[in-house]
Motif scaffolding. Structure first.
Motif, mmCIF file in Angstrom:
data_model
loop_
_atom_site.group_PDB
_atom_site.id
_atom_site.type_symbol
_atom_site.label_atom_id
_atom_site.label_comp_id
_atom_site.label_asym_id
_atom_site.label_seq_id
_atom_site.Cartn_x
_atom_site.Cartn_y
_atom_site.Cartn_z
ATOM 1 N N HIS A 24 48.718 -81.031 -67.384
ATOM 2 C CA HIS A 24 49.327 -82.393 -68.011
ATOM 3 C C HIS A 24 49.109 -83.585 -67.255
ATOM 4 C CE1 HIS A 24 50.813 -79.622 -71.175
ATOM 5 N NE2 HIS A 24 51.484 -78.746 -70.232
ATOM 6 N N TYR A 25 49.446 -84.769 -67.609
ATOM 7 C CA TYR A 25 49.517 -85.807 -66.990
ATOM 8 C C TYR A 25 50.441 -85.936 -65.858
ATOM 9 C CZ TYR A 25 46.508 -88.064 -70.607
ATOM 10 O OH TYR A 25 45.293 -88.342 -71.551
ATOM 11 N N ILE A 26 51.413 -85.253 -66.113
ATOM 12 C CA ILE A 26 52.504 -85.076 -64.986
ATOM 13 C C ILE A 26 51.860 -84.395 -63.764
ATOM 14 C CG2 ILE A 26 53.848 -83.132 -65.635
ATOM 15 C CD1 ILE A 26 55.314 -86.625 -64.445
ATOM 16 N N ASP A 27 51.277 -83.284 -64.030
ATOM 17 C CA ASP A 27 50.670 -82.833 -62.838
ATOM 18 C C ASP A 27 49.475 -83.792 -62.174
ATOM 19 O OD1 ASP A 27 51.787 -80.598 -63.727
ATOM 20 O OD2 ASP A 27 50.332 -80.238 -65.555
ATOM 21 N N LEU A 28 49.085 -84.773 -62.786
ATOM 22 C CA LEU A 28 47.926 -85.477 -62.205
ATOM 23 C C LEU A 28 48.939 -86.308 -61.126
ATOM 24 C CD1 LEU A 28 45.443 -86.358 -65.006
ATOM 25 C CD2 LEU A 28 45.526 -84.466 -63.475
ATOM 26 N N PHE A 29 49.962 -86.960 -61.625
ATOM 27 C CA PHE A 29 50.811 -87.757 -60.853
ATOM 28 C C PHE A 29 51.324 -87.104 -59.550
ATOM 29 C CE2 PHE A 29 51.040 -90.234 -64.915
ATOM 30 C CZ PHE A 29 50.615 -91.482 -64.225
ATOM 31 N N GLN A 30 51.407 -85.663 -59.952
ATOM 32 C CA GLN A 30 51.921 -84.948 -58.556
ATOM 33 C C GLN A 30 50.616 -84.593 -57.562
ATOM 34 O OE1 GLN A 30 53.129 -81.126 -60.113
ATOM 35 N NE2 GLN A 30 55.241 -81.768 -60.914
ATOM 36 N N ILE A 31 49.523 -84.616 -57.869
ATOM 37 C CA ILE A 31 48.468 -84.519 -57.013
ATOM 38 C C ILE A 31 48.265 -86.138 -56.339
ATOM 39 C CG2 ILE A 31 45.688 -84.495 -57.046
ATOM 40 C CD1 ILE A 31 46.074 -82.304 -59.481
ATOM 41 N N ALA A 32 48.400 -86.981 -57.346
ATOM 42 C CA ALA A 32 48.162 -88.499 -56.660
ATOM 43 C C ALA A 32 49.233 -88.473 -55.566
ATOM 44 C CB ALA A 32 48.684 -89.333 -57.779
ATOM 45 N N GLY A 47 37.926 -88.452 -57.792
ATOM 46 C CA GLY A 47 39.454 -88.178 -58.584
ATOM 47 C C GLY A 47 39.143 -87.974 -60.114
ATOM 48 N N SER A 48 38.530 -89.016 -60.748
ATOM 49 C CA SER A 48 38.462 -88.949 -62.147
ATOM 50 C C SER A 48 37.912 -87.492 -62.776
ATOM 51 C CB SER A 48 37.775 -90.206 -62.752
ATOM 52 O OG SER A 48 38.120 -91.454 -62.220
ATOM 53 N N TYR A 49 36.746 -87.160 -62.157
ATOM 54 C CA TYR A 49 36.040 -85.905 -62.366
ATOM 55 C C TYR A 49 37.098 -84.684 -62.372
ATOM 56 C CZ TYR A 49 32.844 -82.286 -63.101
ATOM 57 O OH TYR A 49 31.885 -81.190 -63.591
ATOM 58 N N ALA A 50 37.590 -84.655 -61.243
ATOM 59 C CA ALA A 50 38.435 -83.599 -60.911
ATOM 60 C C ALA A 50 39.753 -83.544 -61.767
ATOM 61 C CB ALA A 50 38.916 -83.612 -59.299
ATOM 62 N N MET A 51 40.283 -84.563 -62.063
ATOM 63 C CA MET A 51 41.553 -84.643 -63.077
ATOM 64 C C MET A 51 41.206 -84.545 -64.280
ATOM 65 S SD MET A 51 43.836 -87.435 -61.188
ATOM 66 C CE MET A 51 44.189 -87.553 -59.344
ATOM 67 N N SER A 52 40.041 -84.826 -64.883
ATOM 68 C CA SER A 52 39.545 -84.652 -66.255
ATOM 69 C C SER A 52 39.334 -83.180 -66.492
ATOM 70 C CB SER A 52 38.338 -85.415 -66.507
ATOM 71 O OG SER A 52 38.821 -86.815 -66.386
ATOM 72 N N ALA A 53 38.796 -82.323 -65.519
ATOM 73 C CA ALA A 53 38.460 -81.163 -65.515
ATOM 74 C C ALA A 53 39.829 -80.248 -65.615
ATOM 75 C CB ALA A 53 37.824 -80.528 -64.198
ATOM 76 N N LEU A 54 40.952 -80.771 -64.767
ATOM 77 C CA LEU A 54 42.223 -80.199 -64.861
ATOM 78 C C LEU A 54 42.702 -80.258 -66.323
ATOM 79 C CD1 LEU A 54 43.676 -81.195 -61.355
ATOM 80 C CD2 LEU A 54 42.800 -78.807 -62.173
ATOM 81 N N LEU A 55 42.645 -81.471 -66.664
ATOM 82 C CA LEU A 55 42.988 -81.726 -68.251
ATOM 83 C C LEU A 55 42.406 -80.857 -69.140
ATOM 84 C CD1 LEU A 55 43.294 -85.659 -68.415
ATOM 85 C CD2 LEU A 55 45.249 -83.974 -68.484
ATOM 86 N N SER A 56 41.263 -80.471 -69.031
ATOM 87 C CA SER A 56 40.460 -79.727 -70.070
ATOM 88 C C SER A 56 40.846 -78.165 -69.927
ATOM 89 C CB SER A 56 38.918 -79.658 -69.779
ATOM 90 O OG SER A 56 38.682 -79.197 -68.453
ATOM 91 N N ARG A 57 41.690 -77.957 -68.782
ATOM 92 C CA ARG A 57 42.024 -76.623 -68.417
ATOM 93 C C ARG A 57 43.492 -76.472 -68.759
ATOM 94 N NH1 ARG A 57 37.451 -77.477 -65.826
ATOM 95 N NH2 ARG A 57 36.058 -75.384 -65.224
ATOM 96 N N GLY A 58 43.959 -77.340 -69.263
ATOM 97 C CA GLY A 58 45.330 -77.422 -69.736
ATOM 98 C C GLY A 58 46.438 -77.786 -69.122
#
Length: 407
Positions: free
Chosen positions: A362-370, A349-360
């Protein structure tokens, strides 16, 4: 020669210190440092997440080692080495020698955390009476949450000029609590003989039920990544709080963890373990939804508290429910596998969400995935309850054993 057991008070205090290292100092205490690491250009937002992933990778390796190495080195040597590695790993991060150096330090800390996490409970249980197990374990495990509170409140005063001061404080505190627990760890057995019953095959229906609970448990570890890894920086960048305030508010998550560790014992006496698990997964679902629906600091802080409660509640209740299903002799084997799944989930989860951040993203998108992830975990858990209703009712002996492990 048989090693004398320590007194129950020292065993409980030592367990408190060991859980403070394995849950907080070597793992979750990284969260309050993230805003400072990014602002001082030690790492980017994505790299901050990748450091969390490396910590999870170390935890995975540590889980495997914790299950296998004691047969070669003994638990005593493994735990002593883990205490030293925790101090070394955090101390390495004091110097900014680049991302690879920080990743190595975080990996060492993760490895140490896993070994301590797997074996501390059994050491505490050996040293207290049957009636005191629940209370002593509850206090010991709460060390992880209380340590998060203390670290979150202390760190802001030491990271004014950069994260080095924060890393130094974490390493120093780890050294101190490791010194307190060193004699306790030295009383661990030299070797661990596997039980003959533990290698006998489990009934297929019970094994499938454990696998479903493990799947939900692994998804839960992914769902809490935004809160445990990115919450402080989310409050700093998206909600406009200062680094000092956002790092301090991370303590609320720690307070929830402390409450979650303690309230499981009374909860298992009020409702069944399976209902307790469902309640905690529902609580996590509501907590993540609060972040998505409101951008209020108070609401987000309340969400952090509920995530802390539900996270520690799920950890303890998953262990108890597994004990009810597989029995005491097989518990260590299956619980070790679940700990491995939890570590793998957090790392992925940490790796995948970090990859998403590097692609633009936002944090709120990560909470949606969660949110989606924890709903899937809840569905799996409810399906397991419906599909294996014949395993719902347990003997009084099974429930008594499970309550002894309530933390």
């Amino acid at each position: 020669m048989k090693t004398a057991l320590p007194g129950p008070v020292y065993a409980t205090v030592s367990g408190f210190c060991l859980f403070a290292i394995s849950i907080c100092l070597a793992r979750f205490a990284y969260g309050p440092l993230v805003p400072s690491l990014i602002d001082m250009h030690w790492v980017t937002k994505a790299e901050a997440g990748y450091l969390g992933a490396f910590n999870g990778l170390g935890y995975i390796v540590g889980c495997v080692a914790a299950l296998w190495l004691p047969r070669v080195t003994g638990i005593r040597l493994l735990m002593r080495t883990s205490l030293l590695l925790a101090v070394i790993g955090l101390g390495m991060c004091f110097w900014n020698f680049g991302f690879a150096w920080l990743a190595a330090g975080r990996s060492l800390a993760g490895f140490a955390a896993a070994s301590l996490m797997v074996h501390t409970t059994a050491l505490v249980v050996r040293s207290v009476s049957a009636k005191a197990k629940s209370m002593c374990l509850g206090f010991a495990v709460s060390g992880g949450g209380i340590a998060i509170v203390i670290i979150s409140l202390v760190l802001p005063f030491f990271i004014v000029k950069g994260p080095s001061g924060g890393w130094f404080v974490e390493a120093a505190i780890t050294f101190l609590v490791a010194a307190v627990a060193w004699r306790f760890v030295s009383m661990a057995p030299h070797e661990r003989e596997p039980s003959a019953d533990s290698i006998q095959p489990l009934a297929p229906r019970r094994r499938r039920l454990v696998l479903l609970i493990t799947a939900a448990y692994t998804l839960m570890s992914i769902a809490v990544v935004p809160h445990t890894l990115f919450l402080a920086d989310y409050m700093h960048r998206d909600l406009g709080l200062s680094i000092r305030d956002s790092s301090s508010l991370f303590s609320i998550l720690g307070a929830g963890c402390a409450v979650g560790a303690i309230y499981v014992g009374p909860l298992t006496r009020l409702v069944s373990t399976r209902w307790g698990l469902s309640i905690n997964y529902m609580m996590a679902t509501a907590a993540i939804a609060m972040v998505l629906l409101f951008d209020s600091v108070i609401v987000v802080a309340s969400s952090a508290f509920l995530i802390g409660v539900s996270l520690f509640g799920v950890v303890a209740l998953s262990s108890i429910r597994t004990l009810e299903i597989v029995g005491l002799s097989r518990h260590a084997h299956f619980w070790g596998g679940m700990a491995l799944g939890f570590g793998a989930g957090m790392a992925a989860g940490s790796y995948a969400m970090s990859a998403l951040l590097s692609r633009g993203f936002h944090y709120i998108d990560l909470f949606q995935i969660a949110q989606v992830t924890v709903i899937c975990a809840l569905i799996i858990l409810l399906f397991a309850r419906w599909r294996y209703q014949d395993l719902e009712n347990l003997t009084e002996k099974d429930n008594t054993q499970a309550n002894h492990l309530a933390v």
